[in-house]
Design an enzyme around this catalytic site. Structure first.
Site, PDB file in Angstrom:
ATOM      1  N   ASP A  48       7.491   5.889  19.628  1.00 31.98           N
ATOM      2  CA  ASP A  48       8.291   6.309  17.915  1.00 31.98           C
ATOM      3  C   ASP A  48       9.208   6.026  17.991  1.00 31.98           C
ATOM      4  O   ASP A  48       9.943   7.075  19.419  1.00 31.98           O
ATOM      5  CB  ASP A  48       7.786   7.575  17.521  1.00 31.98           C
ATOM      6  CG  ASP A  48       7.959   8.192  15.999  1.00 31.98           C
ATOM      7  OD1 ASP A  48       7.962   7.058  14.779  1.00 31.98           O
ATOM      8  OD2 ASP A  48       8.769   8.959  15.741  1.00 31.98           O
ATOM      9  N   GLU A  70       9.970   0.736  18.685  1.00 32.19           N
ATOM     10  CA  GLU A  70      10.354   1.261  16.650  1.00 32.19           C
ATOM     11  C   GLU A  70      11.968   1.568  17.466  1.00 32.19           C
ATOM     12  O   GLU A  70      12.424   2.375  17.647  1.00 32.19           O
ATOM     13  CB  GLU A  70       9.584   2.216  16.205  1.00 32.19           C
ATOM     14  CG  GLU A  70      10.453   2.276  14.769  1.00 32.19           C
ATOM     15  CD  GLU A  70      10.342   4.635  14.337  1.00 32.19           C
ATOM     16  OE1 GLU A  70      10.554   3.954  13.181  1.00 32.19           O
ATOM     17  OE2 GLU A  70      10.177   5.130  14.826  1.00 32.19           O
TER      18      GLU A  70
HETATM   19  C1  GLC Z   1       8.985   7.262  13.207  1.00 31.40           C
HETATM   20  C2  GLC Z   1       7.578   7.088  11.977  1.00 31.40           C
HETATM   21  C3  GLC Z   1       7.642   8.224  11.021  1.00 31.40           C
HETATM   22  C4  GLC Z   1       7.850   9.525  11.250  1.00 31.40           C
HETATM   23  C5  GLC Z   1       9.025   9.742  11.981  1.00 31.40           C
HETATM   24  C6  GLC Z   1       9.634  10.954  12.943  1.00 31.40           C
HETATM   25  O1  GLC Z   1      10.263   6.987  12.397  1.00 31.40           O
HETATM   26  O2  GLC Z   1       8.346   5.688  11.833  1.00 31.40           O
HETATM   27  O3  GLC Z   1       6.936   8.417   9.632  1.00 31.40           O
HETATM   28  O4  GLC Z   1       8.370  10.139  10.322  1.00 31.40           O
HETATM   29  O5  GLC Z   1       9.526   8.540  13.376  1.00 31.40           O
HETATM   30  O6  GLC Z   1       8.318  11.192  13.629  1.00 31.40           O
END
Ligand code: GLC
Ligand code: CA
Length: 554
Positions: free
Chosen positions: A201, A243
């Protein structure tokens, strides 16, 4: 060997335990419920599951606010249930990837509780503090319109703490070696319980230098190699899927020049330009995105996606491109989010138009990289715009026309199923689509099967073939003496294209259609002339169906 790398040619399916299936009838999905649906996933043909956060959490950000990294939230079951699940996946040849949410913890995490209440705590330096409100406290919010600042004062600590996301998600001080060691320990723990990797993440924020004095986040890319080395030492074929919504010029910082950092990244660049291409029937920016994200180490791979659990972030498009996409797919203010994106599910964005849904999914399956599907999209599920923020696209899976879509036996489910309108569970559900040979579900199953029979896409090299019109995208993939050509028409009108497909042997003039009977033969000067119906698509093999006899070993 590249063809050993499972993730380069996987079909990844992302789901949340909460929304999939409730076995014990308390109204929220759980691991035993998910277990019972593994045969469905196996039948659909997916080869990996990406599981959204399931660890204990106050659930103020759908589990992305973790209060214990080493457990299962009791609402979902126990660690025992989790291991049954990973075992059940292994039996069916399905890999499991889980979210690794270590940019921040929940403010309820014992580390933060201890850090805030005791300045001498060993955990104090696990977070980012400031005595005074930092000058940049109101900048850099991730959720504009909802989140007001990135620094809050904690009355217990009598100090300000940094939170890149919501205020209940204090950032971990990832530069602290003890925090880094803990991150490795978390990875090691879940690897031991049977997972094949992590969807990491918010990677750019994890590796950013943090603190009141930071004007702009500066990424500490070296940190990624440390994660990678540990992972590969513990489990040779485990991966990290990042991500990281970043610009192409930093891609290699994430992959590592020698493929020594992260294995996979989501291709946000292609995602946004793909939606622009669908909105404007103009592939030129998409071609640019494909070309600029082409450079990557041989062992690295892109994860392609259409929609995910977050908003469709259009922040990297130009203002006018973004306006075009908003206009086409999310014209109402209520459909938009955070001043940059669209929060709807795919099917309603495309007005439930089967031709456009097939176009989108055919593209997902044939863009350079590994496809990542979102649960429910295989049946064309809709959204519930009365729910706040991103929750509108996180409603439970619609299994049947039984009460609550067969998701639960409870009378009052925690998440409510979509029950009204064209996307209600009586109209859209798995049971009904399973019986209908022409359903989107059965189409998806067949396209997944075909994708698996075209390994050239995941393992090969691609080129963009000129075809004379910006409304049509023609891609060619080459691997081991074989080639395929995939063509997509983004226009609502039929389009005729002229295509030259060069092969080593002049005798190979045939394009064999893999999905229908209409094959194409080049005219004497080697050109193919192909007519595509509105939103039409083709998957062709270059040469005859004896291609497997011609495949080389290297
Ligand atoms: C990432 C996730 C999202 C979440 C954020 C904070 O962007 O995809 O859903 O709110 O991280 O952890
Ligand atoms: Ca339950």
């Amino acid at each position: 060997m590249i063809s050993d790398l499972w993730y380069k040619n996987a079909i990844i399916y992302c789901l949340s335990v909460a929304g999939y299936m409730d076995a014990n009838g308390d109204g929220i999905g759980d691991f035993p419920g998910l277990m019972r649906r593994l045969d469905y996933l196996h039948g659909l043909g997916v080869t990996a599951i990406w599981l959204m956060p399931f660890q204990p959490s106050p659930m103020r950000d759908d589990g992305y606010d973790i209060s214990d990294y080493y457990g299962v939230d009791p609402r979902y079951g126990t660690l025992g249930d989790f291991v049954e699940f990973t075992h059940g996946c292994k039996q069916r040849g399905i890999r499991v990837i889980i979210d690794l949410v270590v940019n921040h913890t929940s403010d309820q995490h014992p580390w933060f509780q201890d850090a805030r209440s005791n300045p001498e705590s060993t955990y104090r330096d696990w977070y980012i503090w400031a005595d005074r409100k930092p000058p940049n406290a109101d900048s850099g919010v991730v959720f504009p319109g909802v989140q007001k600042s990135t620094w809050n004062r904690d009355p217990v600590a009598k100090a300000w703490y940094f939170h890149r996301f919501y205020e209940f998600q204090p950032d971990l001080n990832t530069a602290n070696p003890h925090v880094q060691a803990e991150i490795l320990k978390i990875m090691g723990f879940w690897l031991q319980l049977g997972v094949s990797g992590f969807r990491m993440d918010a990677v750019p924020f994890v590796i950013a230098r943090k603190g009141a004095e930071q004007k702009k986040p500066i990424e500490q890319y070296d940190m990624l190699r440390g994660f990678r080395e540990f992972l590969q030492w513990r489990e040779g074929d485990a991966i990290i899927l990042a991500e990281a919504n970043v610009l192409p010029r930093t891609d290699l910082e994430y992959f590592g020049d020698d493929g020594d950092r992260l294995h996979m990244m989501f291709n946000f660049q292609v995602n946004q330009n793909l939606f622009y291409a669908m909105a404007a029937a103009d592939c030129r920016p998409l071609v640019k995105a494909l070309t600029s994200t082409r450079p990557r180490p041989a062992t690295a791979q892109w994860g392609n996606f259409l929609r995910n659990h977050d908003e469709l972030d259009l922040g990297r498009l130009s203002r006018s491109q973004r306006a075009t996409v908003f206009n086409a797919f999310g014209p109402d203010a209520n459909m938009q989010l955070y001043q940059r994106g669209i929060r709807r599910r795919l099917a309603p964005m495309l007005q439930g138009d089967r031709r456009r849904l097939e176009l989108a999914y055919s593209l997902l399956m044939t863009l350079p990289g590994t496809p990542v599907l979102r649960y429910g999209d295989e049946i064309g599920m809709g959204d519930d715009l009365s729910l706040p923020e991103r929750n509108c696209a996180r409603t439970p899976m619609q299994w049947s026309n039984e009460p609550h879509a067969g998701f639960t036996k409870s009378d009052s489910p925690t998440l409510s199923v979509i029950s009204q309108g064209p996307y209600g569970y009586e109209q859209i559900n798995v049971a009904q689509q399973r019986r209908d040979p022409n359903s989107l579900l059965n189409w998806t199953e067949r396209i997944i099967r075909m994708r698996k029979e075209v390994p050239e896409i995941g393992w090969g090299d691609f080129s963009v073939l000129p075809c004379g019109t910006p409304e049509v995208l023609a891609l060619r993939f080459d691997w081991r003496n074989n080639a395929v050509v995939v063509i997509h028409n983004f226009s609502p009108e039929p389009r005729e294209i002229e295509l030259e497909v060069k092969t080593g042997q002049t005798s190979e003039r045939d394009l064999i259609n893999l999905l229908a009977e209409n094959h194409s033969q080049a005219n004497p000067d080697g050109m193919h002339s192909i007519v595509l119906e509105p939103f039409g698509y083709r998957w062709y093999r270059v040469g005859g169906l004896d291609y497997l006899l011609k495949r080389s070993e290297v």
